[in-house]
Design a protein around this motif. Sequence first.
Motif, PDB file in Angstrom:
ATOM      1  N   VAL A 306      54.039 -21.510  13.282  1.00 16.86           N
ATOM      2  CA  VAL A 306      53.026 -20.961  12.378  1.00 16.86           C
ATOM      3  C   VAL A 306      52.819 -19.472  12.650  1.00 16.86           C
ATOM      4  N   GLN A 307      52.856 -19.073  13.908  1.00 17.64           N
ATOM      5  CA  GLN A 307      52.648 -17.662  14.232  1.00 17.64           C
ATOM      6  C   GLN A 307      53.806 -16.790  13.757  1.00 17.64           C
ATOM      7  N   PHE A 308      55.036 -17.282  13.849  1.00 21.71           N
ATOM      8  CA  PHE A 308      56.183 -16.526  13.364  1.00 21.71           C
ATOM      9  C   PHE A 308      56.235 -16.497  11.832  1.00 21.71           C
ATOM     10  N   TYR A 309      55.452 -17.344  11.191  1.00 24.63           N
ATOM     11  CA  TYR A 309      55.466 -17.449   9.728  1.00 24.63           C
ATOM     12  C   TYR A 309      54.237 -16.723   9.163  1.00 24.63           C
ATOM     13  N   LEU A 310      53.096 -17.372   9.230  1.00 22.10           N
ATOM     14  CA  LEU A 310      51.851 -16.805   8.701  1.00 22.10           C
ATOM     15  C   LEU A 310      51.294 -15.709   9.617  1.00 22.10           C
ATOM     16  N   GLY A 311      51.305 -15.981  10.928  1.00 19.33           N
ATOM     17  CA  GLY A 311      50.709 -15.057  11.879  1.00 19.33           C
ATOM     18  C   GLY A 311      51.405 -13.718  11.969  1.00 19.33           C
ATOM     19  N   TRP A 312      52.693 -13.682  11.656  1.00 17.72           N
ATOM     20  CA  TRP A 312      53.473 -12.444  11.665  1.00 17.72           C
ATOM     21  C   TRP A 312      52.766 -11.343  10.870  1.00 17.72           C
ATOM     22  N   PHE A 313      52.148 -11.732   9.750  1.00 16.50           N
ATOM     23  CA  PHE A 313      51.465 -10.761   8.882  1.00 16.50           C
ATOM     24  C   PHE A 313      49.945 -10.830   9.022  1.00 16.50           C
ATOM     25  N   ALA A 314      49.409 -12.042   9.175  1.00 12.72           N
ATOM     26  CA  ALA A 314      47.954 -12.193   9.216  1.00 12.72           C
ATOM     27  C   ALA A 314      47.354 -11.609  10.491  1.00 12.72           C
TER      28      ALA A 314
END
Length: 606
Positions: A306-314
């Motif tokens: 999730v961090q490499f997906y959404l969290g990368w930008f959020a």
Amino acid sequence: MSSHPSSYIREDLISLCCRRTMQPRCGNSACHVLMLVLCLSAAEDFDWTKNNHGSFYYGTFPTGFSWGAGGSAYQTEGAWDKDGKGLSIWDVFSHKKGKIQLNDTGDSSCESYYKIKDDISLMKEIRLNHYRFSISWPRIIPTGVKSDHVNGKGIQFYDELIDHLLENHITPIVTLYHWDLPQVLQEKYGGWQNISMVNHFNDFANLCFEKFGDRVKHWITFNNPWSMAVEGYETGEHAPGLKLRGTGAYRAAHHIIKAHAKVWHTYDTQWRAKQKGLVGISLSGDWGEPVDISNQKDIEAAERYVQFYLGWFATPIFHGDYPQVMKDFVGRKSVQQGLGTSRLPVFSSQEKSYIKGTCDFLGIGHFTTRYITQRNDPTGRSSNSYFTDRDLAELVDPRWPDPGSEWLYSVPWGFRRLLNFVKTQYGNPMIYVTENGVSEKMMCTELCDEWRIQYYKDYINEMLKAIRDGVNVKGYTAWSLLDKFEWDEGYSERFGLYYVDFRNKNKPRYPKASVQFYKRIISSNGFPNQREVENWRRKAVEMCSSSNQLLAAEEQRSTAANILRLIHDPLTSHMEMVTEIVVPTVCTLSILISAVLLMFLLRRRN
């Protein structure tokens, strides 16, 4: 939808799924590990250790909740070279043979450029509160450089669209960038690999604020930058089609985040006091669930996903910097590959302060979920990539429904978990669900789309549960209003509430059953009771039968015309003839009979 990587690991691994489902309820120690690793507080309103997959909650959404549908410029507008529009990277990419399924292009797509009033009448039929669309950068600034030329006809088109929406009491939610970068900027600077995009994009956004901001109060800077970066500059599946493994996606994302922040600040300092609007970003994210909730490595891998997906930008936008787990993993792998610095770029302390807090609302695009387990990927220079940096494997449960896109499994409970993750990670921001929906991938399209009804019913209900958990969701956008061009999949997948007959030059629209079902949800602002919701489904399917008959009649007329054309033109290629017969829009007996008749007539002529 936006889109999804086709390079996902395709492992059903039934034994792992069974291993998970046979696990006893998580004990206190495992529960504490789960919450600690996910950095989630032990909030009383959501229990991360429970997953009641089958429960359904009957109730209504808060007063003022906004219901909508969406689309994007390149996917729907058509008119790719009309009225002064410049080339986009998708115009060029889709015209290259072999890049798109069946070599389709978005040249005409839904012809929405010519159908503003028609499409708004469809929105009124569903009783939408808002419509999400994107502005084509090269339609209003053909070269991408504002000082070169501003296209007045492009400005006029979006003026008319916005005005007609407002006249019909539909709120415009406007995306500034939905992947269609002006081709000149790609050729001259290398697109999002180049820091100069930040200022060019800011000039474009500032022009949009100037021309449309008196009426548009909800702005989205970027749609799904994950896909822009990974599929555009890492895998090359999307325009501009570059394969810069291990570096291209990170560099593009770095510039996209800076561009977002600059546009937010431009609005904040120059326009907010006067126009009183909001500026956000739309991030896509699948939920990642640990395969084994008692295995700490699986728990950590799921959070990493999730961090490499959404969290990368959020995480930069809300907290000022990349997720620590991204910095650790990419940095370590870079060292192992003999590199002097991390492949993940670094924000300066000044940039961190400038980026942090640049979000008035967060758009969330969500479609599906994966089970995640730990996997150690190789670290050699030849194997470096965004995907191997994560050290994880993505798994699916073979029992999950998958009616359309190969990546899109229906897993409603993951939606509630993702929304709660956003709440706890980022301080419960104002959320608009900007994309949620399901496709079909059928040779014979069926307007009675009961699987889509089920998908919307279940996913919207999980969103309602998340609101009860305290998540601050203000609106929902069904993806999408119309069938449209689906990027590298062309027209082979259909996400629309309305079916579009792409073979007909007029691109007529036909309502699917899901139109009526979604309309009922909107009218009731939720799910009143079980009996009424079941009645909605039954009536929706009954009503779609008449639409099916209408479309079948149109198909018969089209097929008859094609037969006559083929009879009068014996030199027509047999491949065209096969295409006309084998790929119908509706599977009707009359088409099969027509095919047999055609073969008979042609044989007699010969």
